[in-house]
Design a protein around this motif. Structure first.
Motif, PDB file in Angstrom:
ATOM      1  N   MET A  84     -29.298   1.938  16.318  1.00 12.72           N
ATOM      2  CA  MET A  84     -29.987   1.753  15.043  1.00 12.72           C
ATOM      3  C   MET A  84     -30.426   3.087  14.466  1.00 12.72           C
ATOM      4  SD  MET A  84     -32.665  -1.284  15.841  1.00 12.72           S
ATOM      5  CE  MET A  84     -32.098  -2.880  16.408  1.00 12.72           C
ATOM      6  N   ILE A  85     -30.287   3.192  13.153  1.00 13.89           N
ATOM      7  CA  ILE A  85     -30.858   4.317  12.408  1.00 13.89           C
ATOM      8  C   ILE A  85     -31.864   3.716  11.434  1.00 13.89           C
ATOM      9  CG2 ILE A  85     -30.411   6.188  10.770  1.00 13.89           C
ATOM     10  CD1 ILE A  85     -27.483   6.214  11.859  1.00 13.89           C
ATOM     11  N   TRP A  86     -33.101   4.188  11.503  1.00 17.93           N
ATOM     12  CA  TRP A  86     -34.114   3.701  10.565  1.00 17.93           C
ATOM     13  C   TRP A  86     -34.340   4.732   9.471  1.00 17.93           C
ATOM     14  CZ3 TRP A  86     -39.500   5.391   9.952  1.00 17.93           C
ATOM     15  CH2 TRP A  86     -40.204   4.602   9.019  1.00 17.93           C
ATOM     16  N   GLU A  87     -34.146   4.309   8.228  1.00 22.22           N
ATOM     17  CA  GLU A  87     -34.408   5.153   7.072  1.00 22.22           C
ATOM     18  C   GLU A  87     -35.691   4.660   6.403  1.00 22.22           C
ATOM     19  OE1 GLU A  87     -34.233   7.928   3.987  1.00 22.22           O
ATOM     20  OE2 GLU A  87     -33.166   7.906   5.911  1.00 22.22           O
ATOM     21  N   PRO A  88     -36.766   5.488   6.393  1.00 20.14           N
ATOM     22  CA  PRO A  88     -38.061   5.024   5.884  1.00 20.14           C
ATOM     23  C   PRO A  88     -38.094   4.871   4.369  1.00 20.14           C
ATOM     24  CG  PRO A  88     -38.175   7.346   6.472  1.00 20.14           C
ATOM     25  CD  PRO A  88     -36.808   6.876   6.885  1.00 20.14           C
ATOM     26  N   ASN A  89     -39.128   4.186   3.916  1.00 26.73           N
ATOM     27  CA  ASN A  89     -39.343   3.996   2.477  1.00 26.73           C
ATOM     28  C   ASN A  89     -39.440   5.343   1.757  1.00 26.73           C
ATOM     29  OD1 ASN A  89     -40.268   2.423   0.030  1.00 26.73           O
ATOM     30  ND2 ASN A  89     -42.129   3.612   0.401  1.00 26.73           N
ATOM     31  N   ASN A  90     -40.177   6.270   2.342  1.00 23.56           N
ATOM     32  CA  ASN A  90     -40.348   7.598   1.748  1.00 23.56           C
ATOM     33  C   ASN A  90     -39.338   8.560   2.376  1.00 23.56           C
ATOM     34  OD1 ASN A  90     -41.159  10.153   0.950  1.00 23.56           O
ATOM     35  ND2 ASN A  90     -43.338   9.648   1.014  1.00 23.56           N
ATOM     36  N   PRO A  91     -38.391   9.093   1.601  1.00 24.74           N
ATOM     37  CA  PRO A  91     -37.339   9.930   2.183  1.00 24.74           C
ATOM     38  C   PRO A  91     -37.830  11.248   2.770  1.00 24.74           C
ATOM     39  CG  PRO A  91     -37.208   9.949  -0.216  1.00 24.74           C
ATOM     40  CD  PRO A  91     -38.240   8.929   0.148  1.00 24.74           C
ATOM     41  N   THR A  92     -39.088  11.628   2.469  1.00 29.13           N
ATOM     42  CA  THR A  92     -39.607  12.869   3.051  1.00 29.13           C
ATOM     43  C   THR A  92     -40.032  12.665   4.506  1.00 29.13           C
ATOM     44  OG1 THR A  92     -41.874  12.461   2.296  1.00 29.13           O
ATOM     45  CG2 THR A  92     -40.416  13.673   0.804  1.00 29.13           C
ATOM     46  N   GLU A  93     -40.167  11.400   4.927  1.00 30.65           N
ATOM     47  CA  GLU A  93     -40.480  11.116   6.332  1.00 30.65           C
ATOM     48  C   GLU A  93     -39.205  11.193   7.163  1.00 30.65           C
ATOM     49  OE1 GLU A  93     -42.564   7.448   7.052  1.00 30.65           O
ATOM     50  OE2 GLU A  93     -43.710   7.672   5.209  1.00 30.65           O
ATOM     51  N   ALA A  94     -39.379  11.428   8.445  1.00 29.23           N
ATOM     52  CA  ALA A  94     -38.221  11.543   9.330  1.00 29.23           C
ATOM     53  C   ALA A  94     -37.615  10.174   9.616  1.00 29.23           C
ATOM     54  CB  ALA A  94     -38.640  12.192  10.650  1.00 29.23           C
ATOM     55  N   ALA A  95     -36.289  10.134   9.627  1.00 28.62           N
ATOM     56  CA  ALA A  95     -35.579   8.925  10.058  1.00 28.62           C
ATOM     57  C   ALA A  95     -35.706   8.805  11.573  1.00 28.62           C
ATOM     58  CB  ALA A  95     -34.118   9.003   9.647  1.00 28.62           C
ATOM     59  N   ARG A  96     -35.477   7.619  12.101  1.00 30.86           N
ATOM     60  CA  ARG A  96     -35.485   7.414  13.553  1.00 30.86           C
ATOM     61  C   ARG A  96     -34.112   6.947  14.013  1.00 30.86           C
ATOM     62  NH1 ARG A  96     -40.250   3.191  14.551  1.00 30.86           N
ATOM     63  NH2 ARG A  96     -39.411   3.160  16.677  1.00 30.86           N
ATOM     64  N   LYS A  97     -33.686   7.463  15.141  1.00 35.39           N
ATOM     65  CA  LYS A  97     -32.423   7.012  15.733  1.00 35.39           C
ATOM     66  C   LYS A  97     -32.712   6.449  17.115  1.00 35.39           C
ATOM     67  CE  LYS A  97     -29.408  10.037  13.076  1.00 35.39           C
ATOM     68  NZ  LYS A  97     -28.261  10.966  13.074  1.00 35.39           N
ATOM     69  N   ILE A  98     -32.214   5.251  17.380  1.00 34.24           N
ATOM     70  CA  ILE A  98     -32.516   4.552  18.627  1.00 34.24           C
ATOM     71  C   ILE A  98     -31.203   4.250  19.350  1.00 34.24           C
ATOM     72  CG2 ILE A  98     -33.495   2.409  19.584  1.00 34.24           C
ATOM     73  CD1 ILE A  98     -35.046   2.685  16.614  1.00 34.24           C
ATOM     74  N   SER A  99     -31.058   4.763  20.547  1.00 37.35           N
ATOM     75  CA  SER A  99     -29.837   4.538  21.322  1.00 37.35           C
ATOM     76  C   SER A  99     -29.864   3.144  21.942  1.00 37.35           C
ATOM     77  CB  SER A  99     -29.713   5.586  22.423  1.00 37.35           C
ATOM     78  OG  SER A  99     -30.711   5.344  23.420  1.00 37.35           O
ATOM     79  N   LEU A 333     -28.872   8.107   0.882  1.00 35.53           N
ATOM     80  CA  LEU A 333     -28.874   7.476   2.205  1.00 35.53           C
ATOM     81  C   LEU A 333     -27.466   7.492   2.809  1.00 35.53           C
ATOM     82  CD1 LEU A 333     -30.577   4.059   2.988  1.00 35.53           C
ATOM     83  CD2 LEU A 333     -28.207   4.414   3.592  1.00 35.53           C
ATOM     84  N   ILE A 334     -26.470   7.177   1.976  1.00 36.46           N
ATOM     85  CA  ILE A 334     -25.079   7.163   2.447  1.00 36.46           C
ATOM     86  C   ILE A 334     -24.662   8.543   2.932  1.00 36.46           C
ATOM     87  CG2 ILE A 334     -22.676   6.948   1.657  1.00 36.46           C
ATOM     88  CD1 ILE A 334     -23.761   4.607  -0.176  1.00 36.46           C
ATOM     89  N   ASP A 335     -24.980   9.579   2.144  1.00 33.94           N
ATOM     90  CA  ASP A 335     -24.612  10.943   2.540  1.00 33.94           C
ATOM     91  C   ASP A 335     -25.380  11.402   3.776  1.00 33.94           C
ATOM     92  OD1 ASP A 335     -22.731  11.224   0.583  1.00 33.94           O
ATOM     93  OD2 ASP A 335     -23.928  12.518  -0.723  1.00 33.94           O
ATOM     94  N   LYS A 336     -26.669  11.103   3.803  1.00 36.69           N
ATOM     95  CA  LYS A 336     -27.533  11.566   4.895  1.00 36.69           C
ATOM     96  C   LYS A 336     -27.072  11.029   6.246  1.00 36.69           C
ATOM     97  CE  LYS A 336     -32.444  11.364   6.245  1.00 36.69           C
ATOM     98  NZ  LYS A 336     -33.772  10.879   5.794  1.00 36.69           N
TER      99      LYS A 336
END
Length: 642
Positions: A84-99, A333-336
């Protein structure tokens, strides 16, 4: 009994062969597919069914746990792979990646916590959370312990939440302090507190601190998520459940106004969600899949969570909205995250069309391979815009038709395999035996026909009941056409055998003996460049029986009203025929929509009929204030009619 490889169709000829095989011997077909999963015990019989009593069982006698197929079986070789990749509501916050390894630990921690809180196999658990990884952990932990999850979109009012908790008899609620949707602050725990004043069945409430809002914690009932998981074990043996054990209850709007708790069971849903995900989107190892739906809807269940994980895929959870902080958010989001498959709703596509080309500046989008559309039929103009601007004319669009009740996609192109036709859902998936019937229940064979869309044979992902009301399930879906599941939708099969969904059958208007699908008129209106979106309903007409009332949102605020009406009526005449010309055209700023983007035409019908105070609960609408605005504007036309 686990080859770990589902069968993926690779060519259109293979689709045709597979489809024929699936109809000739459905039990052998689904049995072969089911053998690629982990089972604790295999089945005695693939299928038992009776559409008269709506009694259907798949993989009878088998035992399993869906989370072993979503998580455990990937750990040996893919523990480090991103699940899973979590993309937050605010793009300035860090995304989370969960293995997958981390996902296993998180789900096991929560499974232990829920068990310690007294949640038992078969108990119903309400999940009312933001689009964060913990919401996915919650669903999977419920499934792992054999409990039944009932996810309620975190945006429903306290009353709507309470109604769903009461109907399902939930013993626990999993929630968060709150969230932001765009710039809007939503205090989830406060909403839950208000709902729980009416719900004696709820004994425990587990609260995840997402935004550190001030919240009330009731001693003995409310528990802090992070404190409990910090002290829990990271191992939990998945509970064995029967193939037909309920997996989840998901509420959908009913025509009577009372929500229906659609009940899905474990084995059939698992097999169907996995198979459709793999084949419709043509998912390949390494692809990043992004579905923008919330997990509070069936699309989020099947194609944000279960479908991707069952295939060992990488899925994106997006907390935000399409136009925050600007209209380029999806494209960023798609590019990131190098998204290769992007699945969203026509409502979102049409709203983004308004912003023109500017939001695409500086965006690459070269990672995209497949685009998808879900939630409603996509009109041709939006299809072309999506294809040209987002897909750069290189990405096939899978225009998917299905329902909460079907569990997974039923009619759709297979990406890159099925020849496309804009605004057509095209062909049924393997195992889906369609029937087009007239109002008397006679099946219409061959091509170039239109009627009511039914399914004549069971498929594994189909709902088994309406929770606590099986009789309503029979009456709603199986009593109208003998021996068939009635979808409630109308469709056309064109000269090539392709299916186009024309909208709800109860949205058919009879004008001077002509039966006109509202979706057809809306498509025609939406083809005009200045129309952003429209909704059409019938209203009592003293000569025709029913007249056509069109509510339209226009891009150009300065367009002359008479010119607008003349152009739209002329265009509808050309597109459909003079009999389909709208009698009333009302320009509106917005339409009454559910949180999932469905236009509530019953509200518009009542307004057009002059009933302005019998709408029922409208707090669950995306923006209930539009109703008042529409009523105000309608008064002019209603006075003219009287």
């Amino acid at each position: 009994m686990n080859s770990n490889h589902l069968q993926q169709i690779q060519t259109f000829e293979a689709y045709q062969t597979t489809y024929a095989k699936s109809c000739e011997n459905p039990e052998a077909f689904w049995s072969e597919i089911a053998q690629s999963f982990l089972w604790k015990k295999t089945w005695n019989k693939v299928l038992n069914w009776d559409f008269k009593t709506a009694e259907i069982t798949w993989f009878d006698g088998a035992a399993l746990n869906i989370t072993e197929n979503c998580i455990d079986r990937h750990l040996a070789n893919d523990s480090g792979k991103i699940a899973m990749i979590w993309e937050p509501n605010n793009p300035t916050e860090a995304a989370r990646k969960i293995s997958y390894g981390e996902l296993a630990s998180e789900v096991n921690l929560l499974s232990n916590v829920l068990t310690e809180l007294g949640v038992l196999k078969g108990d119903r658990v309400c999940i009312y959370m933001p689009m964060i990884p913990e919401a996915a952990f919650a669903m999977l932990a419920c499934a792992r312990i054999g409990a039944i999850h009932s996810v309620v979109f975190a945006g429903f009012s306290a009353q709507a939440l309470a109604d769903r908790i009461i109907d399902a008899g939930c013993v626990a609620v999993l929630t968060a302090d709150g969230m932001f949707r765009g710039e809007k602050k939503i205090e989830l725990k406060k909403i839950v507190d208000e709902a729980l004043l009416q719900t004696p069945s709820v004994q425990k409430c587990l609260v995840y601190q997402h935004r550190n809002f001030d919240i009330n914690m009731e001693v003995g009932r409310d528990f802090d998520w992070c404190s409990l998981t910090a002290n829990a074990a990271t191992h939990f043996n998945a509970v064995s459940v029967d193939s037909e054990a309920p997996l989840f209850v998901l509420y959908t709007s009913g025509s009577t106004g009372k929500p229906k708790g659609i009940l899905h069971t474990t084995a059939g849903y698992m097999v169907y969600a996995a198979y459709t995900f793999l084949n419709v989107f043509q998912y390949k190892p390494g692809d990043v899949f992004c579905c923008t739906a919330d997990i509070g809807w069936i699309t989020g269940h099947s194609y944000v969570l279960y479908g991707p994980l069952l295939n060992g895929g990488t899925t994106v959870l997006f907390e935000g909205i399409p136009n925050y902080p600007d209209a380029g958010r999806f494209w960023d989001l798609i590019d990131k995250h190098k998204v290769s498959i992007f699945y969203t709703a026509p409502t979102a596509i049409r709203s983004l069309e308004l912003y023109g080309k500017a939001p695409f500046e500086g965006k690459n989008l070269s990672s995209l391979k497949v685009l998808g559309s879900v939630g409603e039929p996509i009109n041709e103009d939006a299809w072309q815009w999506y294809f040209e601007n987002v897909g750069k004319m290189n990405c096939p669009i899978v225009d998917t038709w299905w329902q909460t009740e079907t569990g997974g996609i039923m009619i759709s192109p297979l990406a890159g395999i099925t020849p496309l036709k804009p605004a057509f859902a095209t062909l049924p998936l393997p195992g889906i035996q369609l029937a087009i019937v007239d109002d008397k229940g006679n099946e219409l064979y061959g091509n170039d026909v239109a009627g009511n869309l039914c399914i004549r044979y069971p498929w594994p992902g189909m709902a088994r009941s309406i929770y606590g009301n099986h009789e309503r399930f029979i009456q709603t879906y199986f009593s109208i056409y003998s021996g068939m599941y009635f979808t409630g939708d109308g469709c056309k099969r064109d000269e090539d055998g392709y299916i186009r969904i024309t909208g709800r059958v109860d949205d058919v208007i009879n004008v001077s003996g002509h039966r006109i699908g509202t979706g057809e008129v809306e498509d025609a209106l939406n083809e005009k460049g200045f129309v952003v979106e429209s909704a059409v309903v019938g209203y009592p007409h003293h000569i025709k029986g029913q007249g056509i009332w069109a509510f339209v949102i226009c891009e150009q605020a300065d367009i002359d009203y008479e010119t607008l009406c003349n152009e739209l009526r002329q265009h509808v005449s050309v597109s459909i025929g003079g009999f389909a010309r709208p009698d009333v055209i009302q320009v509106v700023k917005g339409l009454p929509k559910t949180r999932s983007g469905k236009i509530m035409r019953r509200i518009l019908r009542k307004i057009a009929e002059g009933e302005t105070n019998a709408f029922g609960d409208i707090t669950t609408l995306l923006d209930s204030s539009v109703v008042e605005q529409i009523i105000e504007g309608a008064q002019v036309f209603l006075r003219q009619k009287s």
